[in-house]
Design an enzyme around this catalytic site. Structure first.
Site, mmCIF file in Angstrom:
data_model
loop_
_atom_site.group_PDB
_atom_site.id
_atom_site.type_symbol
_atom_site.label_atom_id
_atom_site.label_comp_id
_atom_site.label_asym_id
_atom_site.label_seq_id
_atom_site.Cartn_x
_atom_site.Cartn_y
_atom_site.Cartn_z
ATOM 1 C CB SER A 133 -30.506 -17.117 -7.147
ATOM 2 O OG SER A 133 -30.818 -15.906 -6.408
ATOM 3 C CB CYS A 193 -23.550 -10.059 -0.788
ATOM 4 S SG CYS A 193 -22.852 -11.575 -1.799
ATOM 5 C CG ASN A 241 -25.629 -17.080 5.905
ATOM 6 O OD1 ASN A 241 -26.029 -17.446 7.104
ATOM 7 N ND2 ASN A 241 -25.888 -17.500 4.730
ATOM 8 N N GLY A 286 -21.608 -14.414 -7.773
ATOM 9 C CA GLY A 286 -21.865 -13.805 -8.897
ATOM 10 C C GLY A 286 -23.221 -13.796 -9.257
ATOM 11 C CD GLU A 287 -27.520 -11.548 -11.388
ATOM 12 O OE1 GLU A 287 -27.945 -11.609 -10.251
ATOM 13 O OE2 GLU A 287 -28.372 -12.250 -12.337
ATOM 14 C CB SER A 311 -31.939 -11.507 -4.679
ATOM 15 O OG SER A 311 -31.574 -12.924 -4.905
ATOM 16 C CG LEU A 312 -38.331 -8.377 -3.800
ATOM 17 C CD1 LEU A 312 -38.248 -7.839 -5.005
ATOM 18 C CD2 LEU A 312 -39.913 -8.924 -3.618
ATOM 19 C CG HIS A 313 -32.642 -9.159 -0.569
ATOM 20 N ND1 HIS A 313 -33.308 -10.588 -0.328
ATOM 21 C CD2 HIS A 313 -31.668 -9.419 -1.291
ATOM 22 C CE1 HIS A 313 -32.387 -11.288 -0.909
ATOM 23 N NE2 HIS A 313 -31.558 -10.615 -1.552
ATOM 24 C CD GLU A 360 -17.102 -19.146 -0.781
ATOM 25 O OE1 GLU A 360 -16.278 -18.547 -0.824
ATOM 26 O OE2 GLU A 360 -17.903 -19.706 -0.122
ATOM 27 C CB CYS A 377 -21.056 -10.178 -7.629
ATOM 28 S SG CYS A 377 -22.844 -9.851 -8.362
HETATM 29 N N1 SAH Z 1 -26.522 -13.084 -7.449
HETATM 30 C C1 SAH Z 1 -27.633 -13.647 -7.711
HETATM 31 C C2 SAH Z 1 -27.163 -14.979 -7.053
HETATM 32 C C3 SAH Z 1 -25.901 -15.284 -6.062
HETATM 33 S S1 SAH Z 1 -26.416 -14.692 -4.566
HETATM 34 C C4 SAH Z 1 -28.641 -12.940 -6.433
HETATM 35 O O1 SAH Z 1 -28.312 -12.035 -5.749
HETATM 36 O O2 SAH Z 1 -29.632 -13.714 -6.349
HETATM 37 C C5 SAH Z 1 -27.495 -16.047 -3.926
HETATM 38 C C6 SAH Z 1 -28.154 -15.806 -2.878
HETATM 39 O O3 SAH Z 1 -27.654 -15.679 -1.692
HETATM 40 C C7 SAH Z 1 -29.010 -14.379 -3.160
HETATM 41 O O4 SAH Z 1 -30.313 -14.315 -2.612
HETATM 42 C C8 SAH Z 1 -28.350 -13.276 -1.994
HETATM 43 O O5 SAH Z 1 -29.127 -12.168 -1.651
HETATM 44 C C9 SAH Z 1 -28.015 -14.380 -0.885
HETATM 45 N N2 SAH Z 1 -27.113 -13.607 -0.019
HETATM 46 C C10 SAH Z 1 -25.944 -13.046 -0.221
HETATM 47 N N3 SAH Z 1 -25.472 -12.756 1.216
HETATM 48 C C11 SAH Z 1 -26.052 -13.406 2.146
HETATM 49 C C12 SAH Z 1 -26.277 -13.156 3.423
HETATM 50 N N4 SAH Z 1 -25.128 -12.360 4.096
HETATM 51 N N5 SAH Z 1 -27.252 -13.852 4.084
HETATM 52 C C13 SAH Z 1 -28.049 -14.589 3.528
HETATM 53 N N6 SAH Z 1 -28.190 -14.575 1.974
HETATM 54 C C14 SAH Z 1 -27.230 -13.966 1.442
HETATM 55 FE FE1 SF4 Z 2 -23.870 -10.865 -3.980
HETATM 56 FE FE2 SF4 Z 2 -26.020 -11.683 -5.557
HETATM 57 FE FE3 SF4 Z 2 -25.852 -9.136 -4.679
HETATM 58 FE FE4 SF4 Z 2 -23.957 -10.142 -6.530
HETATM 59 S S1 SF4 Z 2 -25.932 -9.942 -6.899
HETATM 60 S S2 SF4 Z 2 -23.301 -9.063 -4.495
HETATM 61 S S3 SF4 Z 2 -23.701 -12.268 -5.771
HETATM 62 S S4 SF4 Z 2 -26.220 -11.118 -3.510
#
Ligand code: SAH
Ligand code: SF4
Length: 375
Positions: free
Chosen positions: A209, A123, A308, A177-178, A232-234, A91, A116
């Site tokens: 990303s 995610c 989300n 995906g990554e 993507s740190l979190h 998507e 991924c």
């Molecule tokens: N795999 C890469 C890029 C795709 S994910 C990555 O992780 O960066 C893109 C972004 O969507 C990332 O920052 C990821 O953490 C975020 N994401 C995934 N699931 C989410 C959710 N449930 N709520 C908010 N952001 C989310």
């Molecule tokens: Fe989702 Fe990005 Fe984590 Fe893969 S790396 S599982 S796309 S948040």
């Protein structure tokens, strides 16, 4: 099996044309039709000789994605589920952001893999497992799809015909995906999306990303194109990040952050960190302070993103006052921070969610009606 035109580099499309005993300038004409005019059929290519067009029809494919579902959110966000040639699905989304110097930003969020392998528990894509990398053409075709959609929308609204690529202002590789785990295909797609002979979008208007693949971040630093990087740190400490982003076990913060510092220092390019706020998990003031310490002195921007909700009930967005307190604490500590505008909340905004529903029940996902022919 016909070859997908968008899978070819410029050199490869030159070679293809040469193999068909046509002069090399025909390859240029073809690229112009595909990337500037965004043609969907060879019949449109009226300046190519008929026998050549007939041959192309048999040997070359102009699009590799078939839209199977689409949803439009209240804020205009358009999400589309595409079927690939081998029946896999991905998507992508088109998002509209407020006016920037009189121009509305139209951002495409692009997938780079089917599923991924990183498996982040919050995610939707991470829960689907990994199927395969997308080809360069499958990555590019997502952008071309939305560019055509915008062109047709503008035509319907009677706006003056605009030049190529003015429709889409930004591309973010933040879909399924990554991206950095599919480096070569991603990079080939980026080069074609950037090239004046291709889609012609400035590299600065693209952002990759990553969940934090350290060797690929180092490789990216050596590339010439000024593509932006979002990490993507979190979480600001390993124990929590190991759980949220399992890739952290392989590339922990003491490797990731120095790689980011080096990237920032050597490229001077835009670097941002994504920090999803999960209620009760990573949203305390102590954690905001730890984040500020971790990023101390690093030229970067932090994007705070309220989670989300997906099918996993453990990951919820915090209440508004907690989000605000976290943001304010970072600001107080001198961190450049923005709270990300949420897009498409009513239509499963997070990439992977539409596909998750589709995989569970292909006949009964929301919005299955919307697509009548290809755009
Ligand atoms: N795999 C890469 C890029 C795709 S994910 C990555 O992780 O960066 C893109 C972004 O969507 C990332 O920052 C990821 O953490 C975020 N994401 C995934 N699931 C989410 C959710 N449930 N709520 C908010 N952001 C989310
Ligand atoms: Fe989702 Fe990005 Fe984590 Fe893969 S790396 S599982 S796309 S948040």
């Amino acid at each position: 099996m016909p070859v997908s035109f968008t899978d070819l580099t410029s050199l490869q499309s030159n070679q293809l044309v040469e193999s068909m005993v046509e002069p090399e300038y025909r390859a240029k004409q073809l690229r112009k039709w595909v990337y500037h005019s965004m043609a969907l059929s060879f019949d449109e290519m009226t300046d190519l000789p008929l026998p050549f067009r007939e041959r192309l029809k048999n040997e070359v494919r102009l699009h590799s994605l078939e839209p199977v579902q689409s949803l439009t959110g209240k804020d205009g966000t358009l999400k589309v589920l595409f079927k690939l040639i081998n029946d896999n699905t991905i998507e992508s989304a088109l998002m509209f952001y407020g006016e920037d110097r009189g121009v509305e930003r139209r951002t495409v969020c692009v997938s780079t893999q089917v599923g991924c392998a990183v498996s982040c528990p919050f995610c939707a894509t991470g829960q689907q497992g990994f199927e395969r990398n997308l080809t360069p053409g499958e990555i590019i075709d997502q952008v071309l799809y939305f560019a055509r959609y915008l062109r047709e929308k503008d035509d319907r609204n009677g706006s003056p015909q605009k030049k190529k690529a003015e429709h889409i202002s930004n591309i973010v590789f933040m879909g399924m995906g990554e991206p950095l785990a599919n480096y070569d295909n991603l990079w080939q797609a980026i080069e074609m999306l950037n090239s004046p002979e291709g889609f012609g979008l400035g590299a600065r208007n693209m952002v990759i990303s990553t969940a934090g693949l350290v060797p690929q971040i180092k490789r990216l630093a050596g590339e010439k194109l000024q593509v932006g990087l979002a990490v993507s740190l979190h979480a600001a400490e390993n124990e929590l990040r190991n759980k949220l982003v399992p890739l952290n076990k392989k590339y922990p913060l003491e490797e990731l952050i120095p790689a980011c510092r080096e990237y920032s220092r050597s490229t001077g390019r835009r670097l941002s960190f994504e920090y999803i706020l999960f209620n009760g998990i990573n949203d305390s003031i102590t954690q905001a302070r730890a984040l500020a310490v971790l990023l101390n002195g690093l030229k970067c921007h932090v994007n705070l993103i309220p989670a989300n909700t997906t099918d996993n009930p453990s990951f919820q967005p915090p209440p508004g006052r907690i989000i605000l307190a976290f943001e304010n604490e970072l600001k107080r500590l001198g961190i450049n921070v923005t709270l990300r505008e949420r897009r498409g909340q009513d239509i499963d905004a997070g990439c992977g969610q539409l596909r998750s529903r589709f995989l569970k029940d292909p006949g009964n996902s929301p919005g299955k009606s919307a697509i009548k022919g290809k755009v």
